[in-house]
Every structure is written in C-alpha cells, then in structure tokens.
Design a protein around this motif. Sequence first.
Motif, PDB file in Angstrom:
ATOM      1  N   TYR A 163       0.916  -1.317  -0.073  1.00 45.59           N
ATOM      2  CA  TYR A 163      -0.048   0.016   0.024  1.00 45.59           C
ATOM      3  C   TYR A 163       0.942   1.062  -0.126  1.00 45.59           C
ATOM      4  CZ  TYR A 163      -3.746  -3.012   1.269  1.00 45.59           C
ATOM      5  OH  TYR A 163      -4.524  -4.358   1.352  1.00 45.59           O
ATOM      6  N   GLU A 164       0.089   2.273  -0.342  1.00 51.41           N
ATOM      7  CA  GLU A 164       0.910   3.448  -0.411  1.00 51.41           C
ATOM      8  C   GLU A 164       1.663   4.132   1.031  1.00 51.41           C
ATOM      9  OE1 GLU A 164      -0.004   8.266  -1.178  1.00 51.41           O
ATOM     10  OE2 GLU A 164      -1.166   6.735  -2.359  1.00 51.41           O
ATOM     11  N   LEU A 165       1.094   3.737   2.047  1.00 51.04           N
ATOM     12  CA  LEU A 165       1.378   4.157   3.456  1.00 51.04           C
ATOM     13  C   LEU A 165       2.853   3.198   3.681  1.00 51.04           C
ATOM     14  CD1 LEU A 165      -1.662   4.990   5.498  1.00 51.04           C
ATOM     15  CD2 LEU A 165       0.153   6.683   4.405  1.00 51.04           C
ATOM     16  N   ASP A 166       2.598   2.111   2.982  1.00 54.38           N
ATOM     17  CA  ASP A 166       3.774   1.161   3.110  1.00 54.38           C
ATOM     18  C   ASP A 166       5.014   1.753   2.485  1.00 54.38           C
ATOM     19  OD1 ASP A 166       2.434  -0.714   4.867  1.00 54.38           O
ATOM     20  OD2 ASP A 166       1.762  -1.695   2.967  1.00 54.38           O
ATOM     21  N   VAL A 167       4.823   2.171   1.376  1.00 53.31           N
ATOM     22  CA  VAL A 167       5.677   2.907   0.548  1.00 53.31           C
ATOM     23  C   VAL A 167       6.391   3.977   1.279  1.00 53.31           C
ATOM     24  CG1 VAL A 167       6.383   3.926  -1.522  1.00 53.31           C
ATOM     25  CG2 VAL A 167       4.844   1.999  -1.749  1.00 53.31           C
ATOM     26  N   ILE A 168       5.578   4.669   1.736  1.00 54.40           N
ATOM     27  CA  ILE A 168       6.040   6.162   2.578  1.00 54.40           C
ATOM     28  C   ILE A 168       6.928   5.523   3.698  1.00 54.40           C
ATOM     29  CG2 ILE A 168       5.159   7.900   3.866  1.00 54.40           C
ATOM     30  CD1 ILE A 168       2.939   8.099   1.901  1.00 54.40           C
ATOM     31  N   ASP A 169       6.300   4.525   4.390  1.00 54.84           N
ATOM     32  CA  ASP A 169       7.277   4.236   5.578  1.00 54.84           C
ATOM     33  C   ASP A 169       8.642   3.404   5.307  1.00 54.84           C
ATOM     34  OD1 ASP A 169       5.243   4.810   7.307  1.00 54.84           O
ATOM     35  OD2 ASP A 169       4.424   2.700   7.651  1.00 54.84           O
ATOM     36  N   GLY A 170       8.628   2.751   4.119  1.00 54.85           N
ATOM     37  CA  GLY A 170      10.007   2.137   3.580  1.00 54.85           C
ATOM     38  C   GLY A 170      11.049   3.482   3.118  1.00 54.85           C
ATOM     39  N   VAL A 171      10.253   4.252   2.308  1.00 52.85           N
ATOM     40  CA  VAL A 171      11.036   5.590   2.055  1.00 52.85           C
ATOM     41  C   VAL A 171      11.564   6.394   3.294  1.00 52.85           C
ATOM     42  CG1 VAL A 171      11.248   7.709   0.691  1.00 52.85           C
ATOM     43  CG2 VAL A 171      10.139   5.854  -0.303  1.00 52.85           C
ATOM     44  N   CYS A 172      10.892   6.558   4.142  1.00 52.70           N
ATOM     45  CA  CYS A 172      11.185   7.103   5.358  1.00 52.70           C
ATOM     46  C   CYS A 172      12.504   6.683   6.213  1.00 52.70           C
ATOM     47  CB  CYS A 172      10.085   7.723   6.369  1.00 52.70           C
ATOM     48  SG  CYS A 172       8.977   8.979   5.543  1.00 52.70           S
ATOM     49  N   THR A 173      12.208   5.352   6.241  1.00 55.91           N
ATOM     50  CA  THR A 173      13.284   4.622   7.044  1.00 55.91           C
ATOM     51  C   THR A 173      14.630   4.744   6.250  1.00 55.91           C
ATOM     52  OG1 THR A 173      11.722   2.932   7.691  1.00 55.91           O
ATOM     53  CG2 THR A 173      13.825   2.105   7.699  1.00 55.91           C
ATOM     54  N   GLU A 174      14.432   4.611   4.871  1.00 56.88           N
ATOM     55  CA  GLU A 174      15.842   4.710   4.113  1.00 56.88           C
ATOM     56  C   GLU A 174      16.560   6.164   4.352  1.00 56.88           C
ATOM     57  OE1 GLU A 174      18.952   4.046   1.293  1.00 56.88           O
ATOM     58  OE2 GLU A 174      17.935   2.754   2.698  1.00 56.88           O
ATOM     59  N   LEU A 175      15.473   7.152   4.161  1.00 58.37           N
ATOM     60  CA  LEU A 175      16.152   8.623   4.222  1.00 58.37           C
ATOM     61  C   LEU A 175      16.913   8.678   5.847  1.00 58.37           C
ATOM     62  CD1 LEU A 175      13.084  10.614   2.482  1.00 58.37           C
ATOM     63  CD2 LEU A 175      15.533   9.807   1.594  1.00 58.37           C
ATOM     64  N   GLU A 176      15.980   8.353   6.767  1.00 60.40           N
ATOM     65  CA  GLU A 176      16.532   8.295   7.992  1.00 60.40           C
ATOM     66  C   GLU A 176      17.895   7.730   7.955  1.00 60.40           C
ATOM     67  OE1 GLU A 176      12.439   9.071  10.638  1.00 60.40           O
ATOM     68  OE2 GLU A 176      13.350   6.966  10.138  1.00 60.40           O
ATOM     69  N   ARG A 177      18.117   6.465   7.569  1.00 58.62           N
ATOM     70  CA  ARG A 177      19.234   5.837   7.662  1.00 58.62           C
ATOM     71  C   ARG A 177      20.538   6.623   6.654  1.00 58.62           C
ATOM     72  NH1 ARG A 177      22.463   3.081   4.170  1.00 58.62           N
ATOM     73  NH2 ARG A 177      21.177   3.167   2.502  1.00 58.62           N
ATOM     74  N   GLN A 178      19.931   7.519   5.682  1.00 57.84           N
ATOM     75  CA  GLN A 178      20.946   8.549   4.909  1.00 57.84           C
ATOM     76  C   GLN A 178      21.227   9.627   5.874  1.00 57.84           C
ATOM     77  OE1 GLN A 178      19.549   8.901   0.962  1.00 57.84           O
ATOM     78  NE2 GLN A 178      19.209   6.847   0.640  1.00 57.84           N
ATOM     79  N   GLY A 179      20.736   9.903   6.954  1.00 55.82           N
ATOM     80  CA  GLY A 179      21.100  10.981   7.764  1.00 55.82           C
ATOM     81  C   GLY A 179      19.911  12.053   7.317  1.00 55.82           C
ATOM     82  N   TYR A 180      18.690  11.913   6.904  1.00 56.89           N
ATOM     83  CA  TYR A 180      17.652  12.900   6.755  1.00 56.89           C
ATOM     84  C   TYR A 180      16.728  12.854   7.957  1.00 56.89           C
ATOM     85  CZ  TYR A 180      18.363  13.553   1.884  1.00 56.89           C
ATOM     86  OH  TYR A 180      18.967  14.064   0.550  1.00 56.89           O
ATOM     87  N   VAL A 181      16.172  13.975   8.299  1.00 53.60           N
ATOM     88  CA  VAL A 181      15.248  14.047   9.300  1.00 53.60           C
ATOM     89  C   VAL A 181      13.912  14.052   8.600  1.00 53.60           C
ATOM     90  CG1 VAL A 181      14.180  15.546  11.231  1.00 53.60           C
ATOM     91  CG2 VAL A 181      16.760  15.023  10.827  1.00 53.60           C
TER      92      VAL A 181
END
Length: 142
Positions: free
Chosen positions: A3-21
């Motif tokens: 689902y879209e919210l799953d896509v969003i959660d996956g992207v947010c986890t990856e961005l946080e891993r890269q140092g994004y807030v």
Amino acid sequence: MIYELDVIDGVCTELERQGYVIVSKKREIRHSGIDIIAKKVDSDMNERFYIEAVGGTSSDPSSSRFGKPFDNSQCKVHVSEQLYACAKILSSPKAAGITSKVGIAFADIEYYRNYIDEIKNTLKQLGIEVLFVNELRKVRYL
C-alpha cells in the motif's frame, strides 16, 4: 501487495538511514500535500527532499480497487500524476540557502518499472529521483 503508506514508511526509513530528518509524512489515506518532506542539514548544505509516493493497490477500503493490484493503465496514470506533482514542486519558489530535491516513490511492480524505464533519461535530466519499494519495504533507487 504493498500500500501507499507502506511505500512511504519504507522511504522514510531509508532516508533516516541516510541522515535525513523526516519533517512530515502522509499518515492517512486521504491527504493533500506532499507525501514526504525530509531535510538534511550539515556543514555543507541545507537540503529539502520532497517525495510523492504511490502503492501497488488502493489503500481505501471503500474503493472497488481495494486490495486489487493496479493495472497497466492505472499505473500509467499514476506515473503521469507523480510527474505533474514533481513539476509543480520544481516550479515553486525556493527559500534562500536551501537546496531542493524531488523524487517519486513507487511500489516495486513491473508496470511502474516499465513506464519509468521509458523516461529515465528525462527524469535524470530533470533531477527527479525515483525510488522503488518492495513488499519488505526495502528501497531501490533507479
């Protein structure tokens, strides 16, 4: 099915891993505005990353498409809508001292991959990043 919210959660986890807030992210099915806004602030840059996302099926239980995979023509419409959203973000005024990146995130399904593959050179020229998220919420960049 992702689902879209799953896509969003996956992207947010990856961005946080890269140092994004994560500044903001869509948390409900019905939502207006940009799906994900992330920032990265370090000594060399003050960057905002704006991302629009779409899943592989409808997230809305009242939809006749709920839980059914999007078909080829629906995916083509979604790619077009995401490109419009990116163009709108790229066209908006930028605050002084802040650099902006835009991206689109899709469920990692064949229809989306095929449409993106056809326009990947143009996406690169425009600076639009593409992220694919699988059912395990793992992110792969184009």
